[in-house]
Design an enzyme around this catalytic site. Sequence first.
Site, short mmCIF file in Angstrom:
data_model
loop_
_atom_site.label_atom_id
_atom_site.label_comp_id
_atom_site.label_asym_id
_atom_site.label_seq_id
_atom_site.Cartn_x
_atom_site.Cartn_y
_atom_site.Cartn_z
N LYS A 13 15.86 -12.93 -43.78
CA LYS A 13 15.31 -13.21 -42.44
C LYS A 13 15.53 -14.67 -42.04
O LYS A 13 16.00 -14.96 -40.95
CB LYS A 13 13.80 -12.93 -42.38
CG LYS A 13 13.39 -11.52 -42.67
CD LYS A 13 11.88 -11.33 -42.47
CE LYS A 13 11.01 -12.12 -43.43
NZ LYS A 13 11.02 -11.63 -44.81
N ARG A 87 3.17 -9.62 -39.57
CA ARG A 87 3.27 -8.99 -40.89
C ARG A 87 2.20 -7.94 -41.11
O ARG A 87 2.17 -7.32 -42.16
CB ARG A 87 3.11 -10.06 -41.98
CG ARG A 87 4.42 -10.57 -42.58
CD ARG A 87 4.04 -11.71 -43.51
NE ARG A 87 4.93 -11.96 -44.60
CZ ARG A 87 5.81 -12.96 -44.63
NH1 ARG A 87 5.97 -13.75 -43.60
NH2 ARG A 87 6.52 -13.18 -45.70
N ARG A 126 17.23 -17.61 -55.87
CA ARG A 126 17.07 -18.48 -54.69
C ARG A 126 16.51 -19.84 -55.12
O ARG A 126 15.63 -19.93 -55.96
CB ARG A 126 16.10 -17.83 -53.70
CG ARG A 126 15.78 -18.73 -52.51
CD ARG A 126 15.27 -17.96 -51.33
NE ARG A 126 13.87 -17.59 -51.43
CZ ARG A 126 13.21 -16.95 -50.46
NH1 ARG A 126 13.83 -16.62 -49.34
NH2 ARG A 126 11.95 -16.65 -50.60
N ARG A 155 10.93 -21.91 -55.35
CA ARG A 155 9.63 -21.76 -54.71
C ARG A 155 8.67 -21.12 -55.69
O ARG A 155 9.03 -20.19 -56.39
CB ARG A 155 9.75 -20.83 -53.49
CG ARG A 155 10.00 -21.56 -52.19
CD ARG A 155 10.31 -20.64 -51.06
NE ARG A 155 9.34 -19.58 -50.82
CZ ARG A 155 9.41 -18.74 -49.76
NH1 ARG A 155 10.38 -18.88 -48.87
NH2 ARG A 155 8.52 -17.79 -49.60
N ARG A 166 4.46 -9.76 -53.73
CA ARG A 166 4.88 -9.88 -52.33
C ARG A 166 5.53 -8.59 -51.84
O ARG A 166 5.33 -8.17 -50.71
CB ARG A 166 5.85 -11.07 -52.17
CG ARG A 166 5.13 -12.41 -52.26
CD ARG A 166 6.09 -13.56 -52.47
NE ARG A 166 6.97 -13.77 -51.34
CZ ARG A 166 8.14 -14.42 -51.42
NH1 ARG A 166 8.56 -14.88 -52.56
NH2 ARG A 166 8.85 -14.59 -50.34
P1 AMP Z 1 7.81 -16.46 -46.04
O1 AMP Z 1 8.45 -17.78 -46.14
O2 AMP Z 1 7.99 -15.81 -44.69
O3 AMP Z 1 8.18 -15.52 -47.17
O4 AMP Z 1 6.22 -16.71 -46.16
C1 AMP Z 1 5.66 -17.29 -47.34
C2 AMP Z 1 4.18 -16.94 -47.45
O5 AMP Z 1 3.48 -17.47 -46.30
C3 AMP Z 1 3.85 -15.46 -47.46
O6 AMP Z 1 3.99 -14.85 -48.73
C4 AMP Z 1 2.39 -15.49 -46.98
O7 AMP Z 1 1.51 -15.92 -48.00
C5 AMP Z 1 2.42 -16.59 -45.92
N1 AMP Z 1 2.74 -16.03 -44.57
C6 AMP Z 1 3.85 -16.29 -43.82
N2 AMP Z 1 3.82 -15.59 -42.66
C7 AMP Z 1 2.66 -14.87 -42.69
C8 AMP Z 1 2.07 -13.94 -41.81
N3 AMP Z 1 2.65 -13.58 -40.66
N4 AMP Z 1 0.86 -13.40 -42.16
C9 AMP Z 1 0.26 -13.74 -43.31
N5 AMP Z 1 0.78 -14.59 -44.20
C10 AMP Z 1 1.97 -15.16 -43.91
#
Ligand code: AMP
Length: 215
Positions: A13, A87, A126, A155, A166
């Site tokens: 994404k 989400r 990654r 990360r 996740r």
């Molecule tokens: P990402 O970089 O999009 O994988 O986001 C990393 C982490 O941020 C996720 O595993 C969640 O803990 C938090 N996060 C990001 N976007 C959301 C969202 N829309 N709702 C809830 N938690 C989020």
Amino acid sequence: MRLIIFGPPGAGKGTQASLLETRRGLVQISTGDIIREAMKNETPVGKEAKAYVEKGELVPDTVVRKLAENAIADEDYDDYVLDGYPRTTQQAEWLTEFCEENDTPIDAVLSLSVPDEVIVERLSRRRVHAETGETYHLDHDPPPADIDPDLIVQRDDDQPETVRNRLAVYRDETEPLEEYYESRDLLLTVNGEGDIEDVYERIDSVLDERVATRA
Ligand code: AMP
């Protein structure tokens, strides 16, 4: 154009959203990036989010809602691609209302489909640049040799145990949104496997088609 890019963690994404930014002029709004920045700066939101992010859990809806809505308003409600938001069904409903109130509905939702085994492989390989947040893949897109290797890190939430959580959270909470957007005739499913450029080409052509049919 107002887009959502949707898919499991590791589907690509962020990579594709950043290409959409440079090539189609859509600003990438990543709630994950906003949250990581807040954590780095130890803001109140960052402190609240930390425990959830580290376990691979979702940050509470009410917290993320504000971050997303403020970021959309900052872009004057147009020409953005939401990466990692919504989400949950609750977030999707709020977003629909927010966009309706501003008379700026979402134009399309891109769903990147990638099998679980590919995701686990991608996330374990990654790496990110600790300062810029630029992402790399050790085999397919390795960090340039002139970057200090100490700055190339994994990360915390890309550790195998957290990745599994996740993915489970994604299946339970996020995947149902496919149906939500399908029923609103917004969903465009794209095969997310293969080269970054190949996936981008698929995205680009489904978007062109969508623009042509809606014109
Ligand atoms: P990402 O970089 O999009 O994988 O986001 C990393 C982490 O941020 C996720 O595993 C969640 O803990 C938090 N996060 C990001 N976007 C959301 C969202 N829309 N709702 C809830 N938690 C989020």
